[in-house]
Enzyme design. Structure first.
Site, PDB file in Angstrom:
ATOM      1  N   LYS A  86       0.653  -1.291   0.150  1.00 37.15           N
ATOM      2  CA  LYS A  86      -0.025   0.031  -0.521  1.00 37.15           C
ATOM      3  C   LYS A  86       0.772   1.033  -0.005  1.00 37.15           C
ATOM      4  O   LYS A  86       2.123   1.344  -0.031  1.00 37.15           O
ATOM      5  CB  LYS A  86      -0.975   0.039   1.089  1.00 37.15           C
ATOM      6  CG  LYS A  86      -2.178  -0.968   0.758  1.00 37.15           C
ATOM      7  CD  LYS A  86      -3.117  -0.500   1.754  1.00 37.15           C
ATOM      8  CE  LYS A  86      -4.349  -1.604   1.389  1.00 37.15           C
ATOM      9  NZ  LYS A  86      -5.731  -1.422   2.661  1.00 37.15           N
ATOM     10  N   ARG A 141      -3.123 -10.216   4.468  1.00 37.98           N
ATOM     11  CA  ARG A 141      -4.060 -10.320   3.497  1.00 37.98           C
ATOM     12  C   ARG A 141      -2.595  -9.181   2.411  1.00 37.98           C
ATOM     13  O   ARG A 141      -2.427  -8.097   2.656  1.00 37.98           O
ATOM     14  CB  ARG A 141      -4.841  -9.623   2.971  1.00 37.98           C
ATOM     15  CG  ARG A 141      -5.595  -9.110   1.981  1.00 37.98           C
ATOM     16  CD  ARG A 141      -6.584  -8.302   2.166  1.00 37.98           C
ATOM     17  NE  ARG A 141      -7.750  -8.469   0.296  1.00 37.98           N
ATOM     18  CZ  ARG A 141      -7.528  -7.571  -0.529  1.00 37.98           C
ATOM     19  NH1 ARG A 141      -6.760  -6.566   0.350  1.00 37.98           N
ATOM     20  NH2 ARG A 141      -7.797  -7.949  -1.906  1.00 37.98           N
TER      21      ARG A 141
END
Length: 370
Positions: free
Chosen positions: A305, A340
């Site tokens: 991210k 995840r």
């Protein structure tokens, strides 16, 4: 706004004997907590903070104002709760150690893979198989990009993307979650072989979602995102990011329970990067142990991210492995149950080394010698 209470673990350790037995097992996992901050907040502002040990917790909770005692008892129980495994068809995912969720994006505009797995179904199958062989406990299939500014996807297009991938994974015997906000996609995905609903809107986007999820009988993942409608990244306003997200997740958990979803089927995700600046995301990641007080299994999704890029000279998404592993290990040290990730074999290897160190710590001891 009524005064709120938070029990935040601030002292973690690898084994209870390192604290002479005065430590609790955090979230039923392999991390132990021995010191806590008892925080009171009113009108968004922290008005009281007390540092408390395990042995002193009962007395500290008894000293609270009457309206906070019930909150304190519930959170203290939540921090110590062990969680039942997730049942995914014939596969059982235990939550007493970190488990790895592999990401399979079948979208044309994913920030991490640029549509590679949508354009080439065979490549998607190979990638999914590699994640399973690499140790993924389950695979999360998504057909809609949720990056900032991504356009909304028509439900029919989303179905065309995710259903073939889910059917392929089901044929491999995989445990599968479907990353969607739409009941039509949830229903078709479950019929195609998916086992878990992963909704980044926490069952808010589709007005039928709570009722459907309650009747589905499958686990649900509720993620924090401040926005509503198509823009989940709007309304980025926080007084205290970690505590604000805690309150939001508590309210969505309670809404899910009120709709008929059993607590043992609810997983919570603080939604790193969704409507959050770098500062917000870092504050939440540093506070991860706090969220065990909600009494639910936790999922952390920070792989590749923008926070990783922001802290590594704006490295592009495909060069964020090291930073992603650092965040994953931080999550493991906070007792997170589900991670995840894009890079499954590398994260599994890191988890296995972490697990070995934790196992060793449980049998390690020091003796005084002459």
């Amino acid at each position: 706004m009524a005064r709120q209470l938070y029990i935040r673990p601030i002292g973690l350790c690898a084994s209870p004997q390192s604290e002479e037995g005065e430590a609790i097992r955090l979230g039923g996992g392999m991390v132990y907590a021995h010191r806590f901050a008892l925080i009171q907040r009113e009108a968004g502002k922290v008005v009281a903070r007390e540092r408390v040990s395990v042995s002193g917790m009962d007395a500290a909770l008894a000293r609270l104002p009457a309206d906070l005692v019930e909150q304190g008892l519930a959170q203290w129980a939540g921090l110590r709760a062990s969680h039942a495994p997730l049942q995914c068809g014939p596969r059982t995912i235990r939550l007493d150690q970190p488990q790895i969720m592999g990401i399979l994006n079948v979208t044309p505009d994913s920030f991490s893979d640029g549509g590679k797995f949508l354009d080439d179904p065979e490549e998607a199958r190979r990638h999914a198989g590699a994640m399973l062989e690499g140790g993924a406990a389950l695979v999360d299939v998504g057909g809609e990009s949720t990056r900032p500014g991504a356009p909304a996807v028509w439900e029919g297009d989303e179905l065309k993307r995710v259903i073939p991938a889910i059917e392929s994974l089901s044929a491999m015997g995989a445990a599968i979650s479907v990353d969607t906000r739409r009941v039509g996609v949830m229903e078709a995905a479950l019929n195609a072989g998916a086992h878990i609903i992963n909704d980044v809107s926490a069952l808010r986007h589709d007005p039928r979602a709570l009722e459907f999820a309650a009747g589905s009988g499958v686990p649900v993942i509720l993620m924090h995102a401040p926005g509503e409608g198509d823009d989940l990244h709007s309304n980025e306003h926080y007084v205290n990011p970690a505590l604000d997200v805690f309150d939001w997740l508590r309210d969505r958990r309670d809404a899910a329970i009120a709709a008929g979803i059993p607590r043992e089927r609810i997983v919570l995700d603080p939604g790193i990067g969704f409507g959050k600046s770098l500062t917000h995301s870092l504050a939440i990641i540093n506070a991860l142990p706090l969220y065990h007080a909600l009494g639910q299994p936790l999922l952390l999704g920070a792989s590749r991210k923008r926070l990783v890029g922001a802290l590594s000279n704006e490295a592009p998404a495909h060069k964020r492995l090291g930073g992603s592993l650092a965040v994953a290990l931080h999550g493991m040290n906070a007792g997170i149950q589900l991670l995840r990730v894009h890079d499954v074999p590398e994260t599994v290897q890191a988890r296995d080394i972490w697990r070995g160190l934790r196992d060793s710590a449980l049998t390690d001891f020091s003796e005084l010698t002459d």
